[in-house]
Scaffold this motif. Structure first.
Motif, PDB file in Angstrom:
ATOM      1  N   ASN A  49       8.892  28.492 -58.644  1.00  0.00           N
ATOM      2  CA  ASN A  49       9.951  29.087 -58.678  1.00  0.00           C
ATOM      3  C   ASN A  49      10.770  28.248 -57.661  1.00  0.00           C
ATOM      4  OD1 ASN A  49       9.644  30.650 -56.533  1.00  0.00           O
ATOM      5  ND2 ASN A  49       8.639  31.808 -57.650  1.00  0.00           N
ATOM      6  N   ILE A  50      11.746  27.826 -57.525  1.00  0.00           N
ATOM      7  CA  ILE A  50      12.578  27.284 -56.483  1.00  0.00           C
ATOM      8  C   ILE A  50      12.401  27.686 -55.448  1.00  0.00           C
ATOM      9  CG2 ILE A  50      15.591  27.059 -55.960  1.00  0.00           C
ATOM     10  CD1 ILE A  50      16.112  27.138 -58.832  1.00  0.00           C
ATOM     11  N   ASP A  51      11.620  29.484 -55.231  1.00  0.00           N
ATOM     12  CA  ASP A  51      11.972  29.824 -53.754  1.00  0.00           C
ATOM     13  C   ASP A  51      10.857  28.947 -53.336  1.00  0.00           C
ATOM     14  OD1 ASP A  51      14.164  30.688 -53.553  1.00  0.00           O
ATOM     15  OD2 ASP A  51      13.592  33.153 -54.467  1.00  0.00           O
ATOM     16  N   GLU A  52       9.767  29.431 -54.152  1.00  0.00           N
ATOM     17  CA  GLU A  52       7.972  28.978 -53.494  1.00  0.00           C
ATOM     18  C   GLU A  52       8.489  27.049 -53.675  1.00  0.00           C
ATOM     19  OE1 GLU A  52       4.036  28.125 -55.321  1.00  0.00           O
ATOM     20  OE2 GLU A  52       5.045  30.162 -56.143  1.00  0.00           O
ATOM     21  N   THR A  53       9.500  26.765 -54.383  1.00  0.00           N
ATOM     22  CA  THR A  53       9.493  24.694 -53.608  1.00  0.00           C
ATOM     23  C   THR A  53       9.959  25.067 -52.963  1.00  0.00           C
ATOM     24  OG1 THR A  53       9.511  24.930 -56.566  1.00  0.00           O
ATOM     25  CG2 THR A  53      10.131  22.556 -55.180  1.00  0.00           C
ATOM     26  N   ILE A  54      11.499  25.423 -52.187  1.00  0.00           N
ATOM     27  CA  ILE A  54      11.506  24.801 -51.417  1.00  0.00           C
ATOM     28  C   ILE A  54      10.818  25.363 -49.995  1.00  0.00           C
ATOM     29  CG2 ILE A  54      13.750  26.070 -49.899  1.00  0.00           C
ATOM     30  CD1 ILE A  54      15.299  26.159 -51.879  1.00  0.00           C
ATOM     31  N   ALA A  55      10.158  26.918 -49.748  1.00  0.00           N
ATOM     32  CA  ALA A  55       9.047  26.720 -49.250  1.00  0.00           C
ATOM     33  C   ALA A  55       8.006  25.629 -48.949  1.00  0.00           C
ATOM     34  CB  ALA A  55       8.471  28.279 -49.016  1.00  0.00           C
ATOM     35  N   LYS A  56       7.924  25.472 -49.608  1.00  0.00           N
ATOM     36  CA  LYS A  56       6.862  24.508 -50.095  1.00  0.00           C
ATOM     37  C   LYS A  56       7.036  22.418 -49.213  1.00  0.00           C
ATOM     38  CE  LYS A  56       3.504  25.859 -53.034  1.00  0.00           C
ATOM     39  NZ  LYS A  56       2.491  25.378 -54.241  1.00  0.00           N
ATOM     40  N   MET A  57       8.383  22.354 -50.215  1.00  0.00           N
ATOM     41  CA  MET A  57       9.281  21.168 -48.979  1.00  0.00           C
ATOM     42  C   MET A  57       9.588  21.742 -47.576  1.00  0.00           C
ATOM     43  SD  MET A  57      10.175  18.838 -50.400  1.00  0.00           S
ATOM     44  CE  MET A  57      10.863  16.918 -50.311  1.00  0.00           C
ATOM     45  N   LYS A  58       9.767  22.949 -47.085  1.00  0.00           N
ATOM     46  CA  LYS A  58       9.721  22.849 -45.641  1.00  0.00           C
ATOM     47  C   LYS A  58       8.646  22.169 -44.787  1.00  0.00           C
ATOM     48  CE  LYS A  58      13.836  26.665 -45.659  1.00  0.00           C
ATOM     49  NZ  LYS A  58      13.571  27.510 -45.520  1.00  0.00           N
ATOM     50  N   ASP A  59       7.627  23.470 -45.266  1.00  0.00           N
ATOM     51  CA  ASP A  59       6.138  22.964 -44.806  1.00  0.00           C
ATOM     52  C   ASP A  59       5.621  21.310 -44.889  1.00  0.00           C
ATOM     53  OD1 ASP A  59       3.400  23.941 -43.696  1.00  0.00           O
ATOM     54  OD2 ASP A  59       2.431  22.896 -46.498  1.00  0.00           O
ATOM     55  N   ALA A  60       5.615  20.666 -45.889  1.00  0.00           N
ATOM     56  CA  ALA A  60       5.200  19.347 -46.241  1.00  0.00           C
ATOM     57  C   ALA A  60       6.454  18.682 -45.471  1.00  0.00           C
ATOM     58  CB  ALA A  60       6.222  18.556 -47.553  1.00  0.00           C
ATOM     59  N   ILE A  61       7.877  18.786 -45.003  1.00  0.00           N
ATOM     60  CA  ILE A  61       8.861  18.490 -43.898  1.00  0.00           C
ATOM     61  C   ILE A  61       7.675  17.672 -42.468  1.00  0.00           C
ATOM     62  CG2 ILE A  61      10.754  18.116 -43.267  1.00  0.00           C
ATOM     63  CD1 ILE A  61      11.829  18.666 -45.584  1.00  0.00           C
ATOM     64  N   PHE A  62       7.346  19.824 -42.394  1.00  0.00           N
ATOM     65  CA  PHE A  62       7.023  19.879 -40.979  1.00  0.00           C
ATOM     66  C   PHE A  62       5.532  18.787 -40.735  1.00  0.00           C
ATOM     67  CE2 PHE A  62       9.038  23.964 -40.624  1.00  0.00           C
ATOM     68  CZ  PHE A  62       9.505  23.449 -39.074  1.00  0.00           C
ATOM     69  N   THR A  63       4.895  18.504 -42.092  1.00  0.00           N
ATOM     70  CA  THR A  63       3.682  17.387 -42.408  1.00  0.00           C
ATOM     71  C   THR A  63       3.572  16.371 -41.593  1.00  0.00           C
ATOM     72  OG1 THR A  63       2.463  19.778 -43.598  1.00  0.00           O
ATOM     73  CG2 THR A  63       1.764  17.687 -43.583  1.00  0.00           C
ATOM     74  N   HIS A  64       4.615  16.113 -42.955  1.00  0.00           N
ATOM     75  CA  HIS A  64       5.548  14.696 -42.436  1.00  0.00           C
ATOM     76  C   HIS A  64       5.757  14.857 -40.950  1.00  0.00           C
ATOM     77  CE1 HIS A  64       6.861  10.903 -44.046  1.00  0.00           C
ATOM     78  NE2 HIS A  64       8.167  10.943 -43.417  1.00  0.00           N
ATOM     79  N   PHE A  65       6.785  15.046 -40.746  1.00  0.00           N
ATOM     80  CA  PHE A  65       6.929  14.937 -39.795  1.00  0.00           C
ATOM     81  C   PHE A  65       5.433  15.839 -38.231  1.00  0.00           C
ATOM     82  CE2 PHE A  65      11.286  14.905 -41.181  1.00  0.00           C
ATOM     83  CZ  PHE A  65      11.321  13.135 -40.793  1.00  0.00           C
ATOM     84  N   GLU A  66       4.410  15.571 -38.652  1.00  0.00           N
ATOM     85  CA  GLU A  66       3.425  15.538 -36.903  1.00  0.00           C
ATOM     86  C   GLU A  66       3.871  16.959 -36.639  1.00  0.00           C
ATOM     87  OE1 GLU A  66       1.193  12.658 -36.213  1.00  0.00           O
ATOM     88  OE2 GLU A  66       0.754  11.897 -37.920  1.00  0.00           O
ATOM     89  N   VAL A  67       4.006  18.193 -37.082  1.00  0.00           N
ATOM     90  CA  VAL A  67       4.921  19.334 -36.425  1.00  0.00           C
ATOM     91  C   VAL A  67       3.917  20.602 -36.479  1.00  0.00           C
ATOM     92  CG1 VAL A  67       6.547  21.383 -36.160  1.00  0.00           C
ATOM     93  CG2 VAL A  67       7.057  18.819 -36.948  1.00  0.00           C
ATOM     94  N   SER A  68       2.601  20.402 -35.759  1.00  0.00           N
ATOM     95  CA  SER A  68       1.674  21.831 -35.569  1.00  0.00           C
ATOM     96  C   SER A  68       1.588  22.734 -36.576  1.00  0.00           C
ATOM     97  CB  SER A  68       0.861  21.693 -34.642  1.00  0.00           C
ATOM     98  OG  SER A  68       1.943  23.250 -33.646  1.00  0.00           O
ATOM     99  N   ALA A  69       1.183  22.907 -37.086  1.00  0.00           N
ATOM    100  CA  ALA A  69       1.211  24.116 -38.164  1.00  0.00           C
ATOM    101  C   ALA A  69       1.647  25.941 -37.122  1.00  0.00           C
ATOM    102  CB  ALA A  69      -0.541  24.636 -38.563  1.00  0.00           C
TER     103      ALA A  69
END
Length: 92
Positions: A49-69
């Motif tokens: 759904n849209i909410d899950e997609t946004i949450a996963k996109m935030k995680d993908a953006i942090f990963t892209h910029f190498e921000v630690s978990a």
């Protein structure tokens, strides 16, 4: 970690991320949503759904910029909603 040191580290994390990141959410023919960002090349994700997609996109953006978990708190990326639609003529 002291409060002053934590504040400096938070400022450092936010300095890595662009001030604004546009994402585009699509709905596939199979009903699954997927997202991409023109501001972050090769950063994609999908969700049920849209909410899950946004949450996963935030995680993908942090990963892209190498921000630690540990530091990738999704509350750091606020969602400002903007609706955009593409209309296509269908043969009926």
């Amino acid at each position: 970690m002291t409060q002053a040191r934590k504040l400096r580290y938070d400022e450092f994390i936010m300095s890595i991320l662009p001030p604004k990141i546009k994402i585009t959410i699509h709905r596939g023919e199979d009903g699954i949503f997927w997202a991409e960002s023109p501001d972050v090349p090769n950063c994609y994700t999908q969700g049920k759904n849209i909410d899950e997609t946004i949450a996963k996109m935030k995680d993908a953006i942090f990963t892209h910029f190498e921000v630690s978990a540990r530091d990738s708190d999704p509350r750091r990326l606020n969602t400002e909603e903007e609706l955009s639609a593409e209309l296509r003529f269908a043969h009926v």
